[in-house]
Design an enzyme around this catalytic site. Structure first.
Site, PDB file in Angstrom:
ATOM      1  N   TYR A  77       0.839  -1.189   0.000  1.00 58.68           N
ATOM      2  CA  TYR A  77       0.000   0.000   0.000  1.00 58.68           C
ATOM      3  C   TYR A  77       0.881   1.249   0.000  1.00 58.68           C
ATOM      4  CZ  TYR A  77      -3.611  -3.344   1.525  1.00 58.68           C
ATOM      5  OH  TYR A  77      -4.461  -4.413   1.643  1.00 58.68           O
ATOM      6  N   HIS A  95      -0.365 -12.458   1.176  1.00 59.03           N
ATOM      7  CA  HIS A  95      -1.086 -11.607   0.229  1.00 59.03           C
ATOM      8  C   HIS A  95      -1.005 -12.126  -1.202  1.00 59.03           C
ATOM      9  CE1 HIS A  95      -2.100  -7.027  -0.425  1.00 59.03           C
ATOM     10  NE2 HIS A  95      -3.179  -7.777  -0.417  1.00 59.03           N
TER      11      HIS A  95
END
Length: 181
Positions: A56, A118
């Site tokens: 992010y 992830h």
């Protein structure tokens, strides 16, 4: 705020979490003052689950969240993620440990509550797929090692990928949580 037990952790967290990703962009592109106000307001509303990832904002989310948490000093449940890249496949355990160390440094923490894989769990595709065998046989033991070292409390997956393979990983009981889209 309603609270629920998160997966197999035994920990009660808020049913609403504070996502620190690019959606909305607050923890990636927001001003420092707005980031502090947003986190403070979430805490006032009873939110205890905060979710971030190195991806992010190329680490900006973790850095900004870490700065805000250091200032506000709340009692929260902090989750971040790890992505195994194709170049990491020769040393998955080492890559996971290095990624976590970088996350901890950005967050200004000695440990996180939850570290989630992830990657897509799949046998094909181009979006960082890992096979169920790799996830169960290599990722899960690497995360267990980090638990034993006290760097993470719980291990999870983001539960993206082939449904049949995801069921295999979940049924292995090697993970404490599965984050479902």
């Amino acid at each position: 705020m309603e609270m629920r037990t998160l997966g197999r952790t035994g920990v009660k967290v808020s049913v609403l979490g504070f996502g620190c990703g690019a959606v909305g962009g607050m923890m990636v592109k927001g001003s420092l003052a707005d980031q502090e106000r947003a986190v403070a307001r979430a805490l006032e509303a009873g939110i205890t689950f905060f979710d971030t990832a190195p991806m992010y904002g190329n680490g900006a989310s973790e850095t900004n969240l870490g700065r805000v948490l250091a200032k506000l000093k709340p009692e929260i449940f902090l989750a971040t993620k790890v992505t195994v890249l194709p170049k990491d496949k020769a040393d998955i355990s080492g890559a996971i440990a290095r990624s976590l160390e970088a996350s901890l440094k950005r967050l200004g923490r000695d440990r996180v509550d939850l570290l989630q894989l992830h990657n897509r769990i799949d046998s094909t595709g181009t979006d960082r797929p890992l096979s169920a065998e790799t996830v169960i046989g290599e990722v899960a033991p690497a995360l267990e090692k980090l638990k034993a070292q006290g760097k993470i409390r719980f291990a999870g997956i983001t539960a993206l990928g082939d449904t049949r393979l995801l069921h295999r990983v979940v049924e292995s009981r090697a993970f404490d949580t599965a984050q479902i889209c």
